[in-house]
Design a protein around this motif. Structure first.
Motif, PDB file in Angstrom:
ATOM      1  N   GLN A  20      14.903 -10.542  12.812  1.00 13.62           N
ATOM      2  CA  GLN A  20      16.203 -11.041  12.381  1.00 13.62           C
ATOM      3  C   GLN A  20      16.071 -12.482  11.915  1.00 13.62           C
ATOM      4  OE1 GLN A  20      18.548 -10.456  15.829  1.00 13.62           O
ATOM      5  NE2 GLN A  20      17.441 -11.886  17.084  1.00 13.62           N
ATOM      6  N   PRO A  21      16.925 -12.892  11.001  1.00 12.14           N
ATOM      7  CA  PRO A  21      16.868 -14.276  10.510  1.00 12.14           C
ATOM      8  C   PRO A  21      17.103 -15.274  11.643  1.00 12.14           C
ATOM      9  CG  PRO A  21      18.304 -12.933   9.128  1.00 12.14           C
ATOM     10  CD  PRO A  21      17.959 -12.110  10.331  1.00 12.14           C
ATOM     11  N   LEU A  59       9.576 -17.671  14.770  1.00 12.52           N
ATOM     12  CA  LEU A  59       9.161 -16.914  13.587  1.00 12.52           C
ATOM     13  C   LEU A  59       7.887 -17.488  12.975  1.00 12.52           C
ATOM     14  CD1 LEU A  59      12.580 -16.238  11.810  1.00 12.52           C
ATOM     15  CD2 LEU A  59      11.121 -14.581  12.976  1.00 12.52           C
ATOM     16  N   GLU A  91      13.468 -18.047   4.104  1.00 18.41           N
ATOM     17  CA  GLU A  91      14.939 -18.070   4.079  1.00 18.41           C
ATOM     18  C   GLU A  91      15.463 -19.255   4.880  1.00 18.41           C
ATOM     19  OE1 GLU A  91      18.229 -15.367   6.254  1.00 18.41           O
ATOM     20  OE2 GLU A  91      16.932 -14.260   4.883  1.00 18.41           O
ATOM     21  N   TRP A  92      14.909 -19.492   6.060  1.00 20.85           N
ATOM     22  CA  TRP A  92      15.329 -20.627   6.886  1.00 20.85           C
ATOM     23  C   TRP A  92      15.020 -21.945   6.164  1.00 20.85           C
ATOM     24  CZ3 TRP A  92      18.006 -21.743  11.263  1.00 20.85           C
ATOM     25  CH2 TRP A  92      17.864 -23.032  11.782  1.00 20.85           C
ATOM     26  N   GLU A 112      14.528 -20.484  17.164  1.00 23.07           N
ATOM     27  CA  GLU A 112      14.235 -19.165  16.596  1.00 23.07           C
ATOM     28  C   GLU A 112      13.329 -19.292  15.377  1.00 23.07           C
ATOM     29  OE1 GLU A 112      18.285 -16.826  18.032  1.00 23.07           O
ATOM     30  OE2 GLU A 112      18.048 -17.320  15.910  1.00 23.07           O
ATOM     31  N   TYR A 113      13.545 -20.325  14.575  1.00 22.63           N
ATOM     32  CA  TYR A 113      12.672 -20.583  13.429  1.00 22.63           C
ATOM     33  C   TYR A 113      11.241 -20.839  13.897  1.00 22.63           C
ATOM     34  CZ  TYR A 113      10.337 -23.360   9.852  1.00 22.63           C
ATOM     35  OH  TYR A 113       9.422 -23.868   8.978  1.00 22.63           O
ATOM     36  N   GLU A 170       9.212 -13.928   4.619  1.00 26.91           N
ATOM     37  CA  GLU A 170      10.528 -13.993   3.976  1.00 26.91           C
ATOM     38  C   GLU A 170      11.562 -14.634   4.900  1.00 26.91           C
ATOM     39  OE1 GLU A 170      11.592 -10.097   2.569  1.00 26.91           O
ATOM     40  OE2 GLU A 170       9.784  -9.963   1.343  1.00 26.91           O
ATOM     41  N   LEU A 171      11.517 -14.294   6.189  1.00 30.52           N
ATOM     42  CA  LEU A 171      12.468 -14.894   7.134  1.00 30.52           C
ATOM     43  C   LEU A 171      12.242 -16.393   7.271  1.00 30.52           C
ATOM     44  CD1 LEU A 171      12.575 -12.180   9.961  1.00 30.52           C
ATOM     45  CD2 LEU A 171      14.309 -12.631   8.209  1.00 30.52           C
ATOM     46  N   TYR A 194       7.318  -9.705   5.756  1.00 29.38           N
ATOM     47  CA  TYR A 194       8.688  -9.781   6.257  1.00 29.38           C
ATOM     48  C   TYR A 194       8.923 -11.099   6.999  1.00 29.38           C
ATOM     49  CZ  TYR A 194      13.071  -8.547   8.462  1.00 29.38           C
ATOM     50  OH  TYR A 194      14.380  -8.548   8.880  1.00 29.38           O
ATOM     51  N   LEU A 195       7.997 -11.451   7.886  1.00 28.99           N
ATOM     52  CA  LEU A 195       8.136 -12.712   8.621  1.00 28.99           C
ATOM     53  C   LEU A 195       8.114 -13.896   7.657  1.00 28.99           C
ATOM     54  CD1 LEU A 195       5.826 -11.965  11.680  1.00 28.99           C
ATOM     55  CD2 LEU A 195       8.326 -12.161  11.694  1.00 28.99           C
TER      56      LEU A 195
END
Length: 135
Positions: A22-23, A33, A65-66, A29-30, A61-62, A58-59
């Motif tokens: 999840q984002p 990731l 995004e952050w 949380e960042y 991309e998350l 996928y990771l």
């Protein structure tokens, strides 16, 4: 292995996996990731043919995004700068008294009115950026 076995394994380990799917909503949380991405890449995920490659993508991309939340696009218009700062600081129209009344803020945000020098100076002071970004 049949589908039910995969699903049952996923359910059993979900509390370990879910934070990675999840984002990020917080700096912590960042950081989780980023650490997970580094670990997956070290485990072979950097190789496109490795089974971990999709997780690494996928990771990545998350994480991107952050990081994009904190970077202003080069050559952004004053309106784009203002909208970016509003998102970054979780602000609504009502939270911008530096611009004026709700009506004035709405007109600025809809591109019907530009910021004047007084408004640009007040916003620059509030956000700690040069006033030129709003002019």
């Amino acid at each position: 292995m049949n589908t039910n076995t995969y699903v049952n394994d996923a359910i059993a380990h979900w509390h370990h996996v879910a934070p990675l799917l999840q984002p990020a909503r917080t700096e912590e949380e960042y950081d989780t990731l980023v650490e997970a991405l580094d670990t997956v890449l070290d485990a072979g995920g950097a190789n496109e043919s490795h089974p971990m490659a999709r997780l690494a993508d996928y990771l990545g991309e998350l994480v991107a995004e952050w990081e994009a939340r904190d970077s202003m696009p080069e050559g952004a218009t004053p309106l784009e700068v203002l909208r970016f700062l509003m998102v970054q600081h979780k602000l609504k129209q009502v939270d911008l008294p530096e611009i004026g009344s709700q009506g004035v803020v709405s007109e600025v945000l809809h591109g019907k009115r530009t910021l004047n020098l007084r408004q640009a100076r007040a916003l620059a002071e509030r956000f700690g950026v040069p006033e030129q970004v709003f002019l």
